[in-house]
Structure formats: structure tokens, C-alpha cells
Design an enzyme around this catalytic site. Structure first.
Site, mmCIF file in Angstrom:
data_model
loop_
_atom_site.group_PDB
_atom_site.id
_atom_site.type_symbol
_atom_site.label_atom_id
_atom_site.label_comp_id
_atom_site.label_asym_id
_atom_site.label_seq_id
_atom_site.Cartn_x
_atom_site.Cartn_y
_atom_site.Cartn_z
ATOM 1 N N ASP A 135 10.951 1.820 5.938
ATOM 2 C CA ASP A 135 11.551 2.060 6.842
ATOM 3 C C ASP A 135 11.893 3.746 7.011
ATOM 4 O OD1 ASP A 135 11.806 -0.492 7.977
ATOM 5 O OD2 ASP A 135 13.751 -0.915 6.796
ATOM 6 N N GLU A 186 -2.143 -11.428 3.057
ATOM 7 C CA GLU A 186 -1.025 -10.833 2.490
ATOM 8 C C GLU A 186 0.030 -11.939 2.864
ATOM 9 O OE1 GLU A 186 0.168 -6.921 4.311
ATOM 10 O OE2 GLU A 186 1.343 -8.225 5.479
ATOM 11 N N GLN A 231 -2.747 -0.799 9.408
ATOM 12 C CA GLN A 231 -1.937 -1.525 10.387
ATOM 13 C C GLN A 231 -3.092 -2.495 11.165
ATOM 14 O OE1 GLN A 231 0.519 -3.105 11.005
ATOM 15 N NE2 GLN A 231 1.770 -1.217 11.973
ATOM 16 N N LYS A 282 -2.685 11.990 1.596
ATOM 17 C CA LYS A 282 -2.479 10.752 0.443
ATOM 18 C C LYS A 282 -3.848 10.463 -0.331
ATOM 19 C CE LYS A 282 -0.881 8.176 3.991
ATOM 20 N NZ LYS A 282 -0.204 6.869 4.781
ATOM 21 N N PHE A 306 4.547 -12.632 2.433
ATOM 22 C CA PHE A 306 5.787 -12.162 2.007
ATOM 23 C C PHE A 306 6.695 -12.981 1.204
ATOM 24 C CE2 PHE A 306 6.706 -14.400 5.999
ATOM 25 C CZ PHE A 306 7.930 -14.862 6.054
ATOM 26 N N PRO A 307 7.719 -12.760 0.557
ATOM 27 C CA PRO A 307 8.602 -13.564 -0.192
ATOM 28 C C PRO A 307 9.255 -14.410 0.584
ATOM 29 C CG PRO A 307 9.124 -11.188 -0.627
ATOM 30 C CD PRO A 307 7.929 -11.226 0.014
ATOM 31 N N THR A 329 4.590 -8.375 0.108
ATOM 32 C CA THR A 329 5.235 -7.416 0.797
ATOM 33 C C THR A 329 6.615 -7.009 0.090
ATOM 34 O OG1 THR A 329 6.546 -8.762 2.379
ATOM 35 C CG2 THR A 329 4.269 -8.053 3.028
ATOM 36 N N TYR A 333 -3.389 4.184 10.090
ATOM 37 C CA TYR A 333 -2.976 3.642 11.250
ATOM 38 C C TYR A 333 -3.804 3.817 12.441
ATOM 39 C CZ TYR A 333 1.468 3.013 8.810
ATOM 40 O OH TYR A 333 2.489 2.587 8.124
#
Length: 618
Positions: A112, A20, A186, A175, A22-23, A51, A154
Site C-alpha cells: 500500500d 496465486e 499485474q 529493480k 491469499f490466506p 499474498t 505493470y
């Protein structure tokens, strides 16, 4: 290719793995991450994930990173996509852009949490939870056939929704029933608890692939921050192991590598888990070491030689941490040095102009802006500074006096955090507490600082960092929010009394910027001298990182204000501060004089003796 198809086709003698990223927040960091990903492709992950910032804040960079990785390096990409706080139409735009780029995998996340009545950002009412995004994609003839959809799991319960166990399993089942194809979890550090959770997931009739998230510990302070942010439960034995080595960053990183190895072996040995997901934080060395010790990837001769030359005896986790004992070798870790947390969040890290050591000094607020890890994000793409709810310790400020009181209460340890500092005041900042309180009382709200220190032992409880046997030094600096006239007064003092030894940066929301630092200059303000090594410079303050942080700092004011209705006294006060205040950083280069910075800005109170002025420690 869809991730589930790749998992079904996986025939290697060991479990699969994904990485993984992130930019990065700067163009230089983005370019260097592409090079890093290119190197990591030689380890043969079956996919990488990218992400997504809250509300689409990293939309373009996330899409660019995912498409470049897939097009130029032939690695299938999983694009994270959050649904809350997304403007209407943005979800469709992103899905179409991903489809055009050949991206076939989406990790559908809530993002969020909604913050009560959110006023400042339009919200697409169709999306409140991850399951809404799954249902939307699956209901679309345009998107459903193209995308493989993953969702978050989770093992210890969602950090924002601590409902009963059955409720959490029901949500996960919902889901999957809505059309999710795989689950990515997580991070966790208790292998036994994860396996128990996995067994219960299967008993609830959930049979899609489950990919557990693993994050090797990089530094003690960053580990504590992630644990606090994600509300991860830590076995007592891990904290017991880390306590005696917490100030030796080299040993902490070694411990983190071996702990990750033990956890992965514990959850994969019985065949219940077919693969793992590495949360890299855009760092590569720890992940590579873990895979080499597992014998899942070929070793790097350069790295092995460096490990042999640099490392002490291996530090291993306690034997009761995982369900099965490890059989991995005890190759010692890459040397790691990092600056401990000062009165700011996140802490600053980085080494000056040395790409080879970016992983040795995981970057944050004051790192090297060219590093791929500059502006480190959390596992699901947030920056870790999000104001999810109003902390009761912050009160409900309606005036600048109320805000001054909040910052003073934080300095007095009566408030455990502020929107700009998520952790209590550090022991290091306690050394200059009178000066910080004097500044704050005058309306200069301090958000970051450190005292001057000259050649303190690297094992010092307050200021020490890096391997044993070394000495560390640092220059004093302070950063604060102030009215424009106050910044002008300090600029005048610097011109008249600074003697060329004081540098500053100052900027406001409108983009006005002032400094006396040459454009290409970089101020290394923390450094260490260790046996057998070049001088290590870990904390940098320079133009690019300051301006990047400035944008984030003023966005925090906006987010805080958004928690209150338009027209309210609190909203009005916080908006006024955001529009009128300047963020200013002042650095004094005379680290031999611990009072130099504070005398310059006329604080008046004398500093307590610094460690270099005291008797040597025995």
C-alpha cells in the site's frame, strides 16, 4: 527450489503456470483452502504464490499457508512481501522464518502506498519502495544466497504512479539491476497491449523471465470492482460482449473462461512468454477449465459431466480481443449464480453449507465463512477497502454532523463513495432510499442494506441474478453504525414487536457483542429457484462473517483517522466514532411484506411498490 531454476528446467510441451492464493480470514476457510490446493496440485503448477497483507497484517497466516503447502504438498512457494508500513525488524523476522521453512522465493512489493504522514503505525524508514526490499535482501550475506527475488511489473503503468512510459520502464530496470530475478505482472485484459509492453521491456535491456498475470472473470460485478481497484484498461469489445449477458452469471463465467483462454493463447503462441500466473482469488473451477481448454492439463470427468448437464451454448469473446484466434473447444461453463451488489462493499456471495458450490458463488462480505474465498483480497494481498488518500467527496469531517452529511450525500449520489462503499449506490438500494435516508438522518449511518423481494424474475434489471428462467427472492436487512443507546432502543423494539421474525447482530470496537441469533444459526437472506436445480441460497448473514467484517469495519475508521495529524479535529472526531459506535445488522424474515423491517424500526416513510407488487414484466 528457486523459481528461475524451475523455469530453466521446464520441459513440458506447453508453457508453465503458477497459481496465486491469499490466506483465508477464518480457520475453516484456511483448512478448506489446504484441501483445494491439494486438488490443484494434480494440475502440476511449477509453484504457487501466497499474498501478504498490508503492514504484515496476515504475516502468520501467510507464512503458515506457504510452509504447509511446500512441506506437505511439495510445491515450491513464492511468498509475497511488502515493505511499506512494516514495523522495524519485521522484514528480517519474515525472511528468517521463510528461510527456516525452506521457502526460497520472495515477491518483493511496495505494498500500500505511503499515506502522507502516517502516525498510527511505526514505519521502517529503510523501505519505501519495492526496490529497497530487493537491495536489502541482495546486500545481506544471510539472505541473498538463499532467495530468488521477483518484482511486480505493470503493463499499463502503476495504478498509483501514472508517470511517463520511460519512467515506468526505468523503475522496472532499476529493480532488476538491484538484483530481481523475475517479473510477475499485474493482471490485464488486452493481449496486444501486453505484447507491445513486453517488447519495450526487452528493448530496455531487461532479460529476466516475465510471468504475465491472468484473472478469469468470475462475475460481472466483481470484474468491475477489480478493474476499478487496479485501474485496468478494458478493450471496448469486452464491455460490448458483457453488456447483453451481464445479468446471466452463468454466461459471464463462461465468457470469462474463454476470454482467459484467448488471452493466454495470444501471448504464448509466438514463444515470447514461457508461462503465466493465475490470480485465482482462492477459486479453482475457472482456472481448471482454462487449463483444460488449453489442453495443458488433464480434464476432470466429474466437471465435464456437470458442464454438459448444466450449460447453455458457449459464449465466446469477440474475435478482435486477442492477437491470434483460439483453437480451444467450446465446452460450456459451470453454472454460476451470484447476488448483485447491494449498498455495501464488497458484495455478499455464498451458498449455504455446500462446499461444491463455493466457486459458483464467489464469496465476499456475506459469503460462507468456511469457504476458502471468504474475505476476497485483491491481487497483491489488500482487501480492496484501503483508504489510500482522502477522497475529495468525503470532505474533512470534524463532527458527527459532518459524518451524517457525508453518508447522506452518498445516498443522494452527491458523493460517489464512502470509506465503507467504494462504488456508487446501487439501483437495488435506490428502492429503499427514503428509508436509508431517514435512518442516516437520525445518526444511524447505513453501510449495507437490501429490500425485501418476493419471486422476481431472474432477468429483472434491478434484482435479478443467476440463469434465465428462474425466480429470486430476498429478505430485507440493514446495517449501520449507531450510538449504544440507539442500538439498545432497537433491541427493545425487536423484543417487543419482532414476533420472532427479526434477528440482529451488534458489536463494538472493545469486543462487546449482542445478538438474538442462536450460536450455530445461519440466515440465508437471498435465494433463487431455477429450472432443473435445487433452491440456490447465495447470501448468508451469520455470526462468524459478521464478526469478521466488524473487525475490518472498525479498522477502516482507524485508517481514515490516521490520515490526519494527532490532535487534529478530524483525527479526534474519527477516533471518537471508532471507540463509541456500535456496528449493528438487523434482518426481518418476512420477505412477503416489503415494509416489515422499516415499520419495526419506525422509519415511517412508505416504500415504493416492489417488483412483486407491480404488474408482471412482459
Amino acid at each position: 527450489m528457486k523459481l528461475t531454476d524451475k523455469i530453466s528446467a521446464h520441459r513440458a510441451p506447453h508453457p508453465f503456470y503458477t497459481f496465486e492464493f491469499f490466506p483465508p480470514r477464518t480457520d475453516q476457510g484456511f483448512e478448506n483452502l489446504i484441501s483445494r490446493i491439494s486438488r490443484l496440485t494434480t494440475l502440476h503448477p511449477i509453484a504457487i504464490s501466497v499474498t501478504w497483507g498490508a503492514g504484515g497484517s496476515t504475516k502468520d497466516r501467510s507464512l503458515d499457508l506457504a510452509s504447509v503447502t511446500q512441506a506437505e504438498h511439495g510445491i515450491d512457494t513464492i511468498l509475497h512481501l511488502t515493505c511499506t508500513n512494516m514495523v522495524p525488524g519485521l522484514v528480517d523476522d519474515v525472511l528468517r522464518a521463510a528461510k527456516e521453512r525452506g521457502i526460497q522465493n520472495i515477491l518483493a512489493l511496495r505494498g500500500d502506498p505511503p499515506r502522507g504522514q502516517e502516525h498510527w503505525t511505526p514505519i521502517d524508514s529503510r523501505f519505501s519502495h519495492g526496490v529497497d526490499l530487493v537491495r536489502y535482501i541482495r546486500s545481506s550475506p544471510e539472505f541473498s544466497p538463499h532467495f530468488c527475488i521477483g518484482v511486480a511489473g505493470y503493463p499499463e503503468g502503476h495504478p498509483d504512479d501514472r508517470m511517463d512510459d520511460e519512467g515506468n520502464f526505468d523503475i522496472l530496470k532499476e529493480k532488476v539491476d538491484a538484483g530481481a530475478d523475475f517479473i510477475m505482472t499485474q493482471l490485464f485484459y488486452d493481449a496486444n497491449q501486453f505484447l507491445q509492453w513486453l517488447e519495450r521491456v526487452r528493448r530496455h535491456g531487461i532479460d529476466v523471465p516475465i510471468i504475465p498475470g491472468v484473472m478469469p472473470i468470475q462475475t460481472y460485478s466483481s470484474f468491475l470492482r477489480v478493474v476499478n481497484l487496479c485501474k485496468v484498461q478494458i478493450p471496448p469489445s469486452i464491455m460490448t460482449d458483457l453488456e447483453p449477458i451481464r445479468h446471466d452469471d452463468q454466461l459471464v463465467k463462461e465468457y470469462g473462461v474463454q476470454l482467459a483462454v484467448d488471452i493466454i493463447q495470444g501471448i504464448t503462441d509466438n514463444g515470447a512468454v514461457r508461462g503465466v500466473h493465475f490470480c485465482t482469488l482462492n477459486l479453482e473451477k475457472s482456472v481448471q477449465l482454462v487449463l483444460e481448454r488449453l489442453r495443458w492439463a488433464g480434464g476432470s470427468p466429474v466437471m465435464r459431466n456437470r458442464l454438459i448437464a448444466d450449460s447453455p451454448a458457449s459464449i465466446r469473446p469477440s474475435s478482435d480481443l486477442v492477437v491470434t484466434p483460439t483453437t480451444a473447444t467450446t465446452t460450456a461453463a459451470v453454472a454460476l449464480t451470484s447476488k448483485p451488489t447491494v449498498e455495501c462493499d464488497p458484495p455478499g456471495r455464498g451458498e449455504l453449507n455446500n462446499a461444491a458450490t463455493w466457486d459458483d458463488f464467489p464469496n465476499g462480505r456475506f459469503g460462507d465463512y468456511k469457504s476458502p474465498a471468504f474475505g476476497t483480497q485483491d491481487q497483491w494481498g489488500g482487501l480492496g477497502l484501503s483508504v489510500h488518500v482522502v477522497n475529495p467527496h468525503w470532505g474533512h469531517p470534524e463532527t458527527t454532523e459532518d459524518l451524517t452529511d457525508l453518508f447522506l450525500r452518498y445516498l443522494d449520489s452527491k458523493a460517489s463513495s464512502t470509506p465503507f462503499s467504494s462504488s456508487p449506490l446501487s439501483a437495488e438500494s435506490q428502492a429503499i432510499l427514503p428509508q436509508l435516508k431517514a435512518l442516516t438522518s437520525k445518526g444511524l449511518w447505513t453501510v449495507c442494506s437490501q429490500p425485501a423481494v418476493d419471486s422476481v424474475q431472474s432477468t429483472d434489471e434491478t434484482f435479478g441474478w443467476g440463469p434465465r428462467g428462474g425466480y429470486v427472492s430476498q429478505k430485507a436487512f440493514v446495517e449501520f453504525f449507531a450510538e449504544e443507546d440507539a442500538t439498545e432502543e432497537i433491541e427493545k423494539k425487536i423484543r417487543m414487536k419482532g414476533g420472532g421474525l427479526v434477528h440482529y447482530f451488534a458489536a463494538n470496537l472493545l469486543g462487546d457483542f449482542k445478538t438474538n441469533v442462536p450460536e450455530d444459526a445461519r440466515n440465508a437472506v437471498t435465494w433463487g429457484v431455477f429450472p432443473g436445480k435445487e433452491i440456490v441460497q447465495t447470501t448468508i448473514i451469520e455470526r462468524e462473517s459478521f464478526l469478521t467484517w466488524k473487525d475490518e469495519a472498525f479498522s477502516i475508521w482507524a485508517e481514515w483517522a490516521s490520515l490526519y495529524p494527532p490532535g487534529s479535529n478530524q483525527r479526534t472526531a474519527l477516533d471518537s466514532v471508532r471507540k463509541s459506535r456500535w456496528l449493528m445488522s438487523v434482518l426481518h424474515h418476512d420477505f412477503k411484506n416489503p415494509h416489515a423491517l422499516w415499520d419495526l424500526i419506525d422509519i415511517g416513510d412508505k416504500l415504493p411498490p416492489t417488483p412483486s407488487e407491480q404488474e408482471p414484466r412482459r
